[in-house]
Design an enzyme around this catalytic site. Sequence first.
Site, PDB file in Angstrom:
ATOM      1  CE1 TYR A   1      -4.128  -1.525  -0.440  1.00 22.06           C
ATOM      2  CE2 TYR A   1      -3.211  -3.134   1.088  1.00 22.06           C
ATOM      3  CZ  TYR A   1      -4.172  -2.773   0.163  1.00 22.06           C
ATOM      4  OH  TYR A   1      -5.170  -3.657  -0.196  1.00 22.06           O
TER       5      TYR A   1
ATOM      6  NE  ARG B   1      -0.202  -0.355  -6.273  1.00 21.18           N
ATOM      7  CZ  ARG B   1       0.855  -1.186  -6.226  1.00 21.18           C
ATOM      8  NH1 ARG B   1       0.941  -2.119  -5.322  1.00 21.18           N
ATOM      9  NH2 ARG B   1       1.837  -1.074  -7.093  1.00 21.18           N
TER      10      ARG B   1
ATOM     11  CD  GLN C   1     -16.368  -1.143  -7.707  1.00 26.11           C
ATOM     12  OE1 GLN C   1     -16.197  -2.340  -7.555  1.00 26.11           O
ATOM     13  NE2 GLN C   1     -16.654  -0.626  -8.878  1.00 26.11           N
TER      14      GLN C   1
ATOM     15  CG  ASP D   1      -8.017   7.208  -7.111  1.00 27.35           C
ATOM     16  OD1 ASP D   1      -8.879   8.107  -7.011  1.00 27.35           O
ATOM     17  OD2 ASP D   1      -8.015   6.387  -8.058  1.00 27.35           O
TER      18      ASP D   1
ATOM     19  CG  HIS E   1     -13.845  -1.479  -2.386  1.00 28.31           C
ATOM     20  ND1 HIS E   1     -13.760  -1.890  -3.701  1.00 28.31           N
ATOM     21  CD2 HIS E   1     -14.944  -2.106  -1.868  1.00 28.31           C
ATOM     22  CE1 HIS E   1     -14.754  -2.732  -3.961  1.00 28.31           C
ATOM     23  NE2 HIS E   1     -15.489  -2.862  -2.870  1.00 28.31           N
TER      24      HIS E   1
ATOM     25  CB  THR F   1     -16.426  -0.915 -12.137  1.00 31.13           C
ATOM     26  OG1 THR F   1     -16.504  -2.137 -11.385  1.00 31.13           O
ATOM     27  CG2 THR F   1     -17.809  -0.466 -12.552  1.00 31.13           C
ATOM     28  CB  SER F   2     -14.225  -5.699 -14.327  1.00 27.02           C
ATOM     29  OG  SER F   2     -13.923  -5.986 -12.964  1.00 27.02           O
TER      30      SER F   2
HETATM   31  P1  OAD Z   1     -11.126  -3.774 -12.496  1.00 26.34           P
HETATM   32  O1  OAD Z   1      -9.655  -3.738 -12.732  1.00 26.34           O
HETATM   33  O2  OAD Z   1     -11.728  -5.087 -12.124  1.00 26.34           O
HETATM   34  O3  OAD Z   1     -11.876  -3.277 -13.803  1.00 26.34           O
HETATM   35  C1  OAD Z   1     -11.456  -2.151 -14.502  1.00 26.34           C
HETATM   36  C2  OAD Z   1     -12.476  -1.811 -15.562  1.00 26.34           C
HETATM   37  O4  OAD Z   1     -12.094  -0.576 -16.146  1.00 26.34           O
HETATM   38  C3  OAD Z   1     -12.574  -2.839 -16.717  1.00 26.34           C
HETATM   39  O5  OAD Z   1     -13.936  -3.057 -17.037  1.00 26.34           O
HETATM   40  C4  OAD Z   1     -11.850  -2.136 -17.860  1.00 26.34           C
HETATM   41  O6  OAD Z   1     -12.341  -2.513 -19.135  1.00 26.34           O
HETATM   42  C5  OAD Z   1     -12.168  -0.685 -17.544  1.00 26.34           C
HETATM   43  N1  OAD Z   1     -11.229   0.299 -18.101  1.00 26.34           N
HETATM   44  C6  OAD Z   1      -9.922   0.180 -18.382  1.00 26.34           C
HETATM   45  N2  OAD Z   1      -9.413   1.340 -18.855  1.00 26.34           N
HETATM   46  C7  OAD Z   1     -10.437   2.223 -18.855  1.00 26.34           C
HETATM   47  C8  OAD Z   1     -10.571   3.604 -19.221  1.00 26.34           C
HETATM   48  N3  OAD Z   1      -9.526   4.303 -19.667  1.00 26.34           N
HETATM   49  N4  OAD Z   1     -11.782   4.177 -19.081  1.00 26.34           N
HETATM   50  C9  OAD Z   1     -12.857   3.478 -18.618  1.00 26.34           C
HETATM   51  N5  OAD Z   1     -12.790   2.187 -18.271  1.00 26.34           N
HETATM   52  C10 OAD Z   1     -11.607   1.568 -18.382  1.00 26.34           C
HETATM   53  O7  OAD Z   1     -11.447  -2.630 -11.421  1.00 26.34           O
HETATM   54  P2  OAD Z   1     -12.700  -2.474 -10.464  1.00 26.34           P
HETATM   55  O8  OAD Z   1     -13.943  -2.986 -11.086  1.00 26.34           O
HETATM   56  O9  OAD Z   1     -12.689  -1.087  -9.964  1.00 26.34           O
HETATM   57  O10 OAD Z   1     -10.929  -3.717  -4.427  1.00 26.34           O
HETATM   58  O11 OAD Z   1     -12.285  -3.439  -9.279  1.00 26.34           O
HETATM   59  C11 OAD Z   1     -13.133  -3.566  -8.160  1.00 26.34           C
HETATM   60  C12 OAD Z   1     -12.332  -3.832  -6.924  1.00 26.34           C
HETATM   61  O12 OAD Z   1     -11.451  -4.937  -7.135  1.00 26.34           O
HETATM   62  C13 OAD Z   1     -11.405  -2.705  -6.531  1.00 26.34           C
HETATM   63  O13 OAD Z   1     -12.052  -1.701  -5.799  1.00 26.34           O
HETATM   64  C14 OAD Z   1     -10.368  -3.397  -5.708  1.00 26.34           C
HETATM   65  C15 OAD Z   1     -10.163  -4.623  -6.573  1.00 26.34           C
HETATM   66  O14 OAD Z   1      -9.698  -5.741  -5.958  1.00 26.34           O
HETATM   67  C16 OAD Z   1     -10.148  -3.804  -3.347  1.00 26.34           C
HETATM   68  O15 OAD Z   1      -8.942  -3.658  -3.396  1.00 26.34           O
HETATM   69  C17 OAD Z   1     -10.887  -4.114  -2.086  1.00 26.34           C
END
Ligand code: OAD
Length: 225
Positions: free
Chosen positions: A49, A52, A82, A85, A100, A167-168
Amino acid sequence: MVFTGAGISAESGIKTFRDSGGQWDEYDLNNVATPEAWERNPILVLDFYNARRKQVMKAKPNSAHKALVELEQKFNVQIITQNVDDLHERAGSKNVLHLHGEIMKAQSTADPSLVHTLQNSSLLHGDKCKNGSQLRPHIVWFGELVPNMELAYLLVENADILIVTGTSLNVYPAAGLLEYAPKKSAKYIIDPNDVSLVIEEGFTYIKKNAGNGLPELCQKLLNEK
Ligand code: OAD
């Protein structure tokens, strides 16, 4: 209501988690983002962390974060993120709920309600809260409850417009928030990669990066209001 994930900060230079080359390619989350990892090896967790946090401090809000600030001119914008930052806050958004946790904060291991804002990038073994307990990152780890979830459900239930970006939708309960959106609300999702799940559920899918797609959508909404 704007629901954001790691992708909105990608164009600020912060890696996402699950894209190719993302943070969970480099690290096994079981070694750095669980209560068990903290028990086993707190120094490894703190190092992860700290690195990060250094990245976040170097990063700047991008056009997507800024577009959401502009949207406040005519809309009551609530962001649920989520992301850990602080780029939404540094861009100037007023209402940001972190699901988160927040990387620029630390919490007491004995009393999670004791939260400190960090002044620099390092949180070290031996750094203690005022009651003498070790401080840990103010992050919701896998396997822990998400304290802001109930508030998030309430906010989404009242959304007239829902925008999702970066978000994925892999991590629950956060991803389940979308099910609480009113049927009549206008729903948009902006992501450069396919998100077939939500397209089926009444979302307008904008297949773009947040840095382009979000300013365009915000401008369109402002023009229409
Ligand atoms: P992910 O890494 O799972 O997903 C990222 C998403 O962003 C994907 O759908 C990509 O296609 C999309 N993406 C990539 N570049 C992009 C851009 N320039 N503009 C828009 N979208 C873009 O991230 P999260 O869904 O945020 O939790 O992950 C959820 C949680 O998993 C996080 O909060 C974290 C992680 O483990 C903890 O650490 C507790």
